[in-house]
Write an enzyme that holds these catalytic residues in place. Structure first.
Site: not given
Ligand code: F6P
Length: 322
Positions: A127, A173
Site C-alpha cells: 500500500t 486517509r
Molecule cells: O491505497 C491507499 C489509499 O490510497 C488511501 O490513501 C486512499 O484514501 C484510498 O486508498 C483511496 O482508495 P480508493 O479510491 O481506491 O478507494
C-alpha cells in the site's frame, strides 16, 4: 512439507511494486517445484474461481510496471463468514493449498480469516500509505513519495512565479506518513496529518507570516487526505494572510507509475519469503520489514499492533521547514 500448489492475489488499493511481488512469488513457487495460480481481482476472484495458471513467462516484463497485472478489488462478499467459507471451498476445488495475499491491513484480516477456514495464508504489505503497524515499510510507499515530490516540485515553480501559496492534498486517509516524508522533501512550510491536531493560526498563519518577514514570498502547505477540508483551508489562508492561494489535490496519480528500485527490491524479497514460508508449511504469517530486515510475524499478532506516528520526524519538519 507444506503447500504443493499455491495462489497469489492482490487486494485493496493497488500500489507500485505489487507486480514485482507477484513475480517473486510466482518464480519462487515454481523454483521450489510448486504449482502457482494467479487469482484475479483479489478475494472476488477466489469467490468466483477467476484464476490463471502461472508459469515463468506469465510474469515476464512486469517488474517495472505499476498497478497489478492480476488486478485488485475490495470484496464486501468475502468479508462475511459465508464469503470466507465459499472462498475456502473454492481453494479446495481448485487444489490451492496456500495463498499469498498482497495488500493492506484489510487484506490481512481476510488472510487471517481464510487461514482460520483451513487455507494457509501469508501476507505481504502492499500500500502506498505505509500505514501497517507491524512493518516499517510497505511496498509502493517509496514510489508514491517520489511521485509526490516530482509533482510538488512542479507546483513550486508556478507557486514561486506568482508569489502564491499552494495547498497540496496527498493521499492518506488515516495515516500522515506520505504527507510527512514527502512534505519534508519538498520543503513544505506546514505539514498537516490526521495523527496530530493542528491549530490554523499557530501552525499555518503564524508560520507563513514569520517566514514572510524573513523574506519568503511563496509557500507550500502539504495536507494529508485524512485531515480533510483543503478547499476551505485554501480560502481561509487567502482571507487571513492576503496571499493568493491555490489548492491542488494530487489524487490517484500517486498510486500509479513505474516502481522505484526500493519498491522492486523490497517486493522481490518479500515475495520470495512468502512463497518459501508456504512451501515450508507455515501459515497465518505476514512478511514485514523491521530494523531494515525482512522477517515474518504471526498475522493476528501483527494486526493487534498499534501504529506509532513518527513524532521525531514531525518535529524536525517543524524546525527546518521555515
Ligand atoms: O491505497 C491507499 C489509499 O490510497 C488511501 O490513501 C486512499 O484514501 C484510498 O486508498 C483511496 O482508495 P480508493 O479510491 O481506491 O478507494
Amino acid at each position: 512439507m507444506g503447500a504443493k500448489s499455491i495462489a497469489v492475489l492482490t487486494s485493496g488499493g493497488d500500489a507500485p511494486g505489487m507486480n514485482a511481488a507477484v513475480r517473486a512469488v510466482v518464480r519462487t513457487g515454481l523454483y521450489l517445484g510448486m504449482r502457482v495460480i494467479g487469482i484475479k481481482r483479489g478475494y472476488n476472484g477466489l469467490l468466483s474461481g477467476d484464476t490463471v495458471e502461472m508459469n515463468l513467462r506469465s510474469v515476464s516484463d512486469i517488474i517495472h510496471r505499476g498497478g497489478t497485472v492480476i488486478y485488485t478489488a475490495r470484496s464486501p462478499e468475502f468479508n462475511t463468514p459465508e464469503g470466507v467459507k465459499k472462498a475456502a471451498d473454492m481453494c479446495h476445488k481448485l487444489d490451492i493449498s496456500g495463498v499469498v495475499v498482497i495488500g493492506g491491513d484489510g487484506s490481512f484480516r481476510g488472510a487471517r480469516d481464510l487461514t482460520g477456514a483451513g487455507i494457509p495464508c501469508i501476507g505481504i504489505p502492499g500500500t502506498i500509505d505505509n500505514d501497517i503497524a507491524s512493518s516499517e515499510y510497505t511496498v509502493g510507499f517509496d514510489t508514491a513519495m517520489n511521485t509526490v515530490v516530482e509533482m510538488v516540485d512542479r507546483l513550486r515553480d508556478t507557486t514561486e512565479s506568482h508569489d502564491r501559496c499552494s495547498v497540496v492534498e496527498v493521499m492518506g486517509r488515516r495515516c500522515g506518513e506520505l504527507a510527512l516524508q514527502s512534505g519534508i522533501a519538498v520543503g513544505a512550510t506546514s505539514i498537516l496529518v490526521p495523527e496530530v491536531p493542528f491549530d490554523f493560526q499557530r501552525d499555518i498563519v503564524d508560520r507563513m507570516k514569520f517566514t514572510q518577514k524573513a523574506g519568503k514570498r511563496h509557500f507550500i502547505i502539504v495536507v494529508a487526505e485524512g485531515v480533510g477540508g483543503v478547499e476551505e483551508l485554501g480560502k481561509r489562508i487567502k482571507n487571513e494572510t492576503g496571499i493568493e492561494t491555490r489548492v491542488t489535490i494530487l489524487g490517484h496519480v500517486q498510486r500509479g507509475g513505474s516502481p522505484t528500485l526500493r519498491d522492486r527490491l523490497v517486493a522481490s524479497e518479500m515475495g520470495y519469503r512468502a512463497a518459501k514460508l508456504l512451501y515450508e508449511g507455515n501459515s497465518n504469517r505476514v512478511v514485514v520489514m523491521q530494523n531494515g530486515k525482512i522477517i515474518d510475524l504471526d498475522i493476528t499478532e501483527a494486526l493487534n499492533k498499534k501504529r506509532e506516528f513518527n513524532m521525531e520526524l514531525y518535529k524536525i519538519a517543524h524546525v527546518i521547514s521555515i
